[in-house]
Motif scaffolding. Structure first.
Motif, short mmCIF file in Angstrom:
data_model
loop_
_atom_site.label_atom_id
_atom_site.label_comp_id
_atom_site.label_asym_id
_atom_site.label_seq_id
_atom_site.Cartn_x
_atom_site.Cartn_y
_atom_site.Cartn_z
N LYS B 78 0.81 -1.26 0.02
CA LYS B 78 0.15 -0.11 0.03
C LYS B 78 0.79 1.22 -0.02
CE LYS B 78 -4.05 1.93 2.30
NZ LYS B 78 -4.89 1.86 3.65
N GLY B 79 0.80 2.04 -0.98
CA GLY B 79 1.35 3.30 -1.06
C GLY B 79 2.76 3.38 -1.70
N LEU B 80 2.97 2.23 -2.21
CA LEU B 80 4.43 2.11 -2.85
C LEU B 80 3.97 1.82 -4.26
CD1 LEU B 80 7.05 -0.05 -1.00
CD2 LEU B 80 6.87 2.42 -1.29
N ARG B 81 5.00 2.30 -5.01
CA ARG B 81 4.91 1.85 -6.60
C ARG B 81 5.06 0.45 -6.77
NH1 ARG B 81 9.09 4.35 -11.01
NH2 ARG B 81 10.54 3.33 -9.57
N MET B 82 4.22 0.08 -7.63
CA MET B 82 4.64 -1.33 -8.11
C MET B 82 4.42 -1.50 -9.62
SD MET B 82 2.26 -4.88 -7.24
CE MET B 82 0.55 -4.19 -7.68
N THR B 83 5.81 -1.79 -10.06
CA THR B 83 5.70 -1.76 -11.54
C THR B 83 5.78 -2.96 -12.37
OG1 THR B 83 8.33 -2.09 -11.65
CG2 THR B 83 7.70 0.29 -11.06
N CYS B 84 6.13 -4.18 -11.72
CA CYS B 84 6.27 -5.40 -12.50
C CYS B 84 7.26 -5.28 -13.58
CB CYS B 84 4.92 -5.73 -13.08
SG CYS B 84 3.79 -6.14 -11.76
N GLY B 85 8.17 -4.39 -13.26
CA GLY B 85 9.29 -4.16 -14.20
C GLY B 85 8.64 -3.73 -15.74
N SER B 86 7.67 -3.06 -15.75
CA SER B 86 6.99 -2.95 -17.26
C SER B 86 6.72 -1.10 -17.12
CB SER B 86 5.58 -3.42 -17.09
OG SER B 86 5.07 -3.08 -18.44
#
Lengths: 473, 462
Positions: B78-86
């Motif tokens: 929660k509240g953090l960036r989640m990019t999945c490397g994409s």
């Protein structure tokens, strides 16, 4: 033009009335505020997983049992893949290969059986709204609301049959308390598919589907228009293309929406995030035991027990609460024939006028029962009873109180009636003269004058007898 | 430092969780291996501060209290960036916690950051990440393996004491092998997938990367167990028993001879430990690769459909029509490998080809039965983790077929749904070589116990 046979199948989506959505804990309650009832799960955010809200299962099973279906002990969920902005995950979770229920039927008035192919569970999509500035707005409050889809075999041959089927279906799910099934809110959405073929053709013609039908009227109109359209094309020797037609409510016309997607484009496959839905025989049995009386069963019983005509029965059983109200209100009433019309005309009129249900009436079945028994005992005549009923619906007072307020006793005693009649005779001496000279039909006029004077408070039978007697004098 | 040592120092007051966090961020910066996409400094310092207080007061929450860890950047916090490397999710801030993170947070562990990975976990070298390749700490010119490459490197470089990765066909075990650490893939359903971004839902498992097997057990015990958000779980576990019979694989086609050499050394070591090793055939490997590819690509094509640029992620609102918007967002947002798999999967799921997906399930049953029948006679299987040693960055980027071979010794464990673990088996010219142990379904605890003993034996010999 009569050389074609019309074949219609119907797919119906019905919202199942549960507290929360089918795969998350969001509320299903309708709200004006867009995107209020949403969470990461129904918004399809990365990483979320669905979990089945089991509340939907018994409700769908009840419906399936009411439609004489087989309940499958093992059913499973699948993904229907397509892109549309109102579809948060890019796929809809539904049931495909293994639906909850299969092979049922519904019997129509004519005795004809409409076969139910399958009933399956799925999630609703969101809504896309276009504003005046040509923006497209998305509201996901509806995304994930539980739906059941009921699919018939192509067993209908006319729009009338389709309407009867859908009306019955609506009544059934309301009786079972499975859905409020209001078409104008999209809680019940019927989508007919229609094809025409020549009388000697064995094979069904190419079918088209109609969407955006928000009332029984629209469905009827839509089907008629589509049959006309297809007839015209066929008679010109043209071929029917498989399309989805959109019904324009305002213009009352059909227009093609898009080329119908074939199964291949949905790329169905089993939903890996949900285990199979396994049901025990025991569980299904328990639900069977808890089934309430269905509309058709109730209709048959009311006809038998209360001597109602088919039409009267249909009106009274159109709604479960209303039918219950009827039964409670007429409890112990002898002259049913006389009071039935209250349930056919007067009470429905009150309900319609106020747009309320029978539970919201200001009076209850006990008060009504009192009133009906007064009619039985001829304490009040029908006209007076109607007045009282109106007042009951306005004030919620009990009939005794209303009569008291209205001027004392229920009926004038014999002495009062006699005095009143003598007064009427005096006031209408000319008419009395003519009556006595053989104009028999004036008797009715005199009765009417007496009734007017009595303000409905006298027993008409008594007036009749006494008037005759006094006139003889 | 491993969990045990770190705890000892916290308890002895030699060092505090805040000190550790300080030194880790310094080291991450200095080493410059690109193993993190996002550093969660705010969260880390707050958690470290609270943990430090707990250690002072003596109410320590768990075995992992104060232990710094990292998450592969396909787990939600929660509240953090989640990019999945994409690129398509490069600005996506997640509004909810994954179950794994939730449990670790509750245990008092400290989140250092989110690890680099192959885009949407599709790759075996960490070269498909939009955020650039991760460097192997043993030789910076070499790949760390993938897809959990950042996780493996962060543990190997001691940037975090453990990392949570995901393993769909070997994505935790293969990079563990390439970086010389432990990578454990439990039986499907033992750790909640809620909050792990789906690649191939029927094969995805949450994996654990640590410095040793003992740490792995501790972390596993912290995060395992049923979760109301994941209805595909099953916490059934086999009873404790002794390791008796081990089988090994005699012929491994395509394998690098250097790998085979190391593998044979380990096998003889096991024999010296008193185990009798029996040979088996893995003749289902080719079939397993076919099943694996069909299944993962089909499921991925559906799982990645939600990235349409409408609600979140990369957005492009200029376009002639809806299709235009979709094409722009997905065309720009996804990398080559991801597109390749989405397109193949979409094609395979189309009606005329639908039988491929059905067929892959039949194959999967066959593989599952074959693996089960092996475990009727054996407790454990030993085999190499990867067919080859770490390779140079850029060497195989344009060779998808060779790349896909990377999974051939690992994917069958996902298909057959059995636990598997890779540990370091030694080095060849300073590059780590992993060895893999595969157990019977639900033998997760036994497997960890057995491999712990073997690990100690291997380490003893140096």
């Amino acid at each position: 033009m009569d050389e074609y046979i019309v074949t219609i199948g119907v797919e119906t989506h019905i919202q199942i009335k549960t507290k929360s959505k089918i795969f998350c804990k969001c509320s299903t309650e309708f709200t004006e505020e867009p995107n209020r009832n949403v969470c990461p799960i129904c918004m399809g955010l990365p990483g979320v997983m669905p979990t089945l809200n089991f509340e939907v299962v018994p409700l769908a099973i009840k419906t399936a049992l009411a439609l004489n279906c087989n309940i499958n002990r093992i059913s499973g969920f699948a993904r229907k893949n397509y892109f549309y902005p109102d579809l948060p995950k890019g796929y809809q979770i539904t049931q495909h290969e293994f639906p909850l229920a299969t092979s049922g039927y519904m019997q129509l008035r004519s005795g004809k059986k409409i076969r139910i192919k399958r009933i399956h569970l799925e999630e609703d999509t969101g809504k896309m709204i276009h504003d005046q500035d040509q923006n497209s707005l998305l509201d996901f409050n509806r995304a994930g609301v539980p739906l059941m889809e009921i699919v018939t075999e192509p067993d209908f041959n006319s729009e009338k049959e389709v309407i009867e089927y859908l009306e019955n279906l609506q009544r059934i799910v309301r009786y079972l308390d499975v859905s409020t099934a209001n078409m104008e809110f999209g809680e019940l959405r019927g989508e007919p598919n229609i094809s025409l073929r020549k009388k000697d053709d064995q094979k069904l013609g190419t079918k088209t589907e109609i969407k955006n039908l928000n009332s029984f009227k629209s469905i009827e109109k839509g089907i008629i228009l589509e049959i006309e359209r297809q007839k015209e094309l066929l008679s010109k020797g043209e071929r029917i293309i498989s399309v989805t037609m959109l019904f324009d409510e305002r213009k009352q016309e059909l227009r093609p929406m898009r080329k119908k997607e074939s199964v291949s484009e949905y790329r169905y496959f089993p939903e890996p995030d949900l285990p199979d839905l396994l049901l025990s025989e025991n569980f299904i049995e328990e639900i069977k035991k808890s089934m309430v009386e269905l509309p058709s069963q109730k209709l048959e019983r009311l006809q038998k027990d209360y001597g109602l005509s088919f039409e009267e029965g249909e009106i009274i059983t159109s709604n479960r609460d209303f039918a219950d109200f009827f039964e409670k209100s007429v409890d112990g009433v002898k002259n049913l024939k006389k009071v039935t019309k209250f349930f056919i005309r007067e009470i429905p009129a009150i309900l319609n006028e106020k747009k309320i249900g029978v539970k919201d009436l200001k009076f209850n079945h006990k008060d009504l029962n009192k009133l009906l028994k007064m009619i039985d005992e001829e304490k009040v005549n029908l006209n007076f009873a109607q007045d009282i009923l109106k007042k009951m619906s306005l004030t919620g007072n009990d009939p005794d109180d209303i009569i008291k307020c209205d001027g004392g006793n229920i009926s004038l005693n014999e002495k009062d009636v006699e005095n009143m009649i003598i007064e009427v005779i005096k006031e209408n001496s000319k008419e009395v003269e003519r009556y006595k000279n053989g104009e028999d039909k004036l008797f009715g006029f005199l009765v009417g004058q007496c009734m007017k004077k009595a303000k409905n408070r006298a027993n008409p039978k008594l007036i009749n007898e006494m008037l005759k007697e006094i006139l003889k004098r | 430092m491993n969990i045990e040592d770190l705890r000892e120092s916290f308890l002895g007051g030699k060092v505090s969780p805040v000190d550790i966090v300080d030194s880790l961020y310094k080291k991450i910066d200095e080493d410059d291996l690109n193993d993190f996409i996002t550093l969660s400094k705010n969260i880390a310092y707050e958690q470290a501060y609270l943990s430090e207080k707990r250690y002072k007061k003596g109410d320590i929450l768990s075995e992992t209290d104060g232990i710094p860890f990292s998450l592969k950047d396909n787990f939600s916090v929660k509240g953090l960036r989640m990019t999945c490397g994409s690129k398509i999710l490069s600005d996506f801030i997640s509004p909810y916690d994954s179950t794994v993170y939730e449990r670790l947070k509750r245990s008092g562990a400290i989140l250092i950051g989110k690890n680099n990975l192959d885009e949407f976990a599709m790759g075996s070298s960490n070269e498909t990440s939009f955020f650039g390749v991760v460097k192997n700490p043993h030789n910076r010119e070499y790949v760390p393996g993938g897809s959990s490459g950042g996780s493996a490197v962060s543990v190997a470089s001691k940037h975090s004491t453990f990392s949570i990765g995901s393993d769909t066909g070997g994505s935790v075990r293969q990079p563990a092998s390439f970086c010389g650490v432990v990578g454990f893939k439990p039986t499907y359903g033992k750790i909640s997938r809620y909050g792990l971004v789906a690649f191939s839902s029927s094969l995805d498992t949450v994996g654990i990367m640590t410095l040793n097997v003992s740490d792995c057990k501790k972390v596993f015990n912290t995060v395992r167990g049923n979760d109301k958000h994941d209805s595909t779980m099953d916490d059934h576990i086999n009873e404790k028993r002794d390791l008796k019979k081990i089988c090994f694989v005699k012929d491994i086609p395509h394998a690098d001879l250097k790998v085979i050499k190391k593998y044979e050394e380990i096998c003889s070591k096991l024999e010296r430990m008193g185990f009798s090793l029996q040979p088996i055939n893995l003749d289902f490997i080719d079939l397993s690769m076919a099943a694996y590819k069909i299944q993962t690509m089909c499921e991925a094509s559906s799982n990645l459909a939600r990235y349409d640029g409408i609600k979140y992620g990369l957005q492009k609102f200029s376009g002639d029509n809806l299709f235009d918007i979709y094409s722009k967002v997905r065309g720009e947002g996804f990398g080559k490998e991801v597109k390749r798999r989405i397109m193949t999967g979409t094609y395979l799921l189309m009606y005329e080809n639908g039988r491929y997906y059905d067929l892959s399930f039949k194959l999967r049953d066959y593989i599952s039965n074959s693996v089960d029948s092996i475990f009727e006679n054996f407790d454990m299987m030993v085999l190499p983790t990867s067919l080859f040693l770490p390779f140079k960055i850029g060497e195989r980027v344009d060779d998808p077929v060779m790349m896909h071979l990377s999974d051939s010794l690992t994917a069958f464990a996902n298909l057959a749904n059995v636990p598997a673990i890779s540990i370091n088996g030694g080095y060849y010219e300073k590059l780590p070589v992993g060895v893999q142990f595969v157990g019977k379904r639900n033998d997760d605890d036994n497997l960890l116990d057995w491999v712990k003993i073997i690990e100690e034996e291997i380490k003893k010999d140096g």
